[in-house]
Design an enzyme around this catalytic site. Structure first.
Site, PDB file in Angstrom:
ATOM      1  CE  LYS A  10      -3.325  -2.481   2.838  1.00 32.95           C
ATOM      2  NZ  LYS A  10      -3.870  -2.593   4.219  1.00 32.95           N
ATOM      3  N   GLY A  11       2.137   1.078   0.361  1.00 34.14           N
ATOM      4  CA  GLY A  11       3.013   2.226   0.627  1.00 34.14           C
ATOM      5  C   GLY A  11       3.226   3.176  -0.533  1.00 34.14           C
ATOM      6  CD  GLU A  15       9.652  -1.644  -3.243  1.00 36.89           C
ATOM      7  OE1 GLU A  15      10.727  -1.735  -3.852  1.00 36.89           O
ATOM      8  OE2 GLU A  15       9.472  -2.093  -2.097  1.00 36.89           O
ATOM      9  CG  ASP A  16       6.882   2.065   0.170  1.00 38.41           C
ATOM     10  OD1 ASP A  16       7.671   1.236  -0.345  1.00 38.41           O
ATOM     11  OD2 ASP A  16       6.198   1.800   1.169  1.00 38.41           O
ATOM     12  CG  ASP A  63      15.173  -1.284   4.375  1.00 41.89           C
ATOM     13  OD1 ASP A  63      16.370  -1.055   4.530  1.00 41.89           O
ATOM     14  OD2 ASP A  63      14.436  -1.647   5.311  1.00 41.89           O
ATOM     15  CE  LYS A  99      14.882   2.873   6.028  1.00 39.09           C
ATOM     16  NZ  LYS A  99      14.178   1.987   6.986  1.00 39.09           N
ATOM     17  CG  PHE A 157      10.333   2.638  10.638  1.00 37.27           C
ATOM     18  CD1 PHE A 157      10.458   1.508   9.836  1.00 37.27           C
ATOM     19  CD2 PHE A 157       9.056   3.104  10.937  1.00 37.27           C
ATOM     20  CE1 PHE A 157       9.343   0.852   9.347  1.00 37.27           C
ATOM     21  CE2 PHE A 157       7.932   2.452  10.453  1.00 37.27           C
ATOM     22  CZ  PHE A 157       8.077   1.324   9.662  1.00 37.27           C
ATOM     23  CB  VAL A 158      10.508   7.432   6.838  1.00 38.93           C
ATOM     24  CG1 VAL A 158      11.836   8.100   7.105  1.00 38.93           C
ATOM     25  CG2 VAL A 158      10.631   6.424   5.707  1.00 38.93           C
ATOM     26  CG  ASP A 169       2.278   0.859   7.333  1.00 33.65           C
ATOM     27  OD1 ASP A 169       3.262   0.642   6.600  1.00 33.65           O
ATOM     28  OD2 ASP A 169       1.757  -0.032   8.042  1.00 33.65           O
ATOM     29  NE  ARG A 193      -0.971   1.906   4.773  1.00 30.87           N
ATOM     30  CZ  ARG A 193       0.088   1.134   4.544  1.00 30.87           C
ATOM     31  NH1 ARG A 193       1.101   1.603   3.883  1.00 30.87           N
ATOM     32  NH2 ARG A 193       0.120  -0.108   4.976  1.00 30.87           N
TER      33      ARG A 193
END
Ligand code: 5GP
Length: 182
Positions: free
Chosen positions: A44-45, A100-101, A104, A133, A154-155, A161, A167
């Site tokens: 969902k990001g 993608e959001d 990582d 990241k 951690f954002v 979220d 969100r």
């Protein structure tokens, strides 16, 4: 415990985000030169990033939405990607852009890029992430397009979220991990 919005420090404001997303869209417009593309939003990001991005793309495009998960209720990845929902049309011969959001470890992106490669002969496959990241990368994946590089934070916000919340924030911010995991 839910952290109060006032305890979330702004890392990228709404203006910074929209300005940078317009720049990425301009790069994409000049790369694809009006060719049709299929944008795959990783739910969902990436929902806010994708919807802002496509507003500034000027080629004909279709949009698909897929769901994967690796985080659960934690602020660090489980290291295992679960395909919650991947239903895609025939992508053979298409220009595919995965959105993608945040990248990582790169495991999610690798899973998806491998999935596309194994199932389709696309004309091109590109991968965009709003945030990069790099420090925890466990793969050789690098996004073709990215908005901002971030360090060990951690954002949340702008689609990202913690445990399903935050969100809706217009900005990307962070709270101390100790506050979030309390
Ligand atoms: P990767 O597979 O590259 O380790 O992680 C990708 C996914 O992990 C992202 O799509 C995102 O959902 C989640 N993720 C990674 N870092 C963060 C973060 O700092 N905040 C949030 N909210 N999610 C993150």
């Amino acid at each position: 415990m839910k952290v109060k919005q006032s305890d979330i420090k702004i890392l990228f404001s709404e203006d910074q985000l929209t300005t940078r997303i317009k720049e990425i869209a301009a790069e994409m417009n000049s790369f694809y030169k009006g060719e049709e593309i299929c944008v795959i939003c990783v739910l969902k990001g990436a929902v806010m990033f994708t919807t802002e991005l496509v507003k500034h793309l000027d080629m004909p495009l279709t949009m698909e939405f897929i769901r994967l998960s690796s985080y659960g209720h934690s602020t660090s990845t489980s290291g295992k990607v679960n395909a919650v929902e991947i239903k895609l049309p025939d992508l053979n011969g298409k220009n595919v852009l995965i959105v993608e959001d945040i990248v990582d470890t790169g495991l999610t992106a690798k899973f998806l890029l491998d999935f596309i490669k194994c199932n389709f002969h696309t004309k091109s496959t590109k991968f965009a992430a709003l945030l990069d990241k790099k420090i925890f990368r466990r793969t050789d994946i690098e996004p073709d397009y990215y908005g901002f590089e971030i360090d060990d934070k951690f954002v949340v916000g702008y689609g990202l979220d913690y445990d399903g919340f935050y969100r809706n924030l217009k900005f990307i911010g962070y709270a101390d991990k100790s506050l979030l995991e309390n």
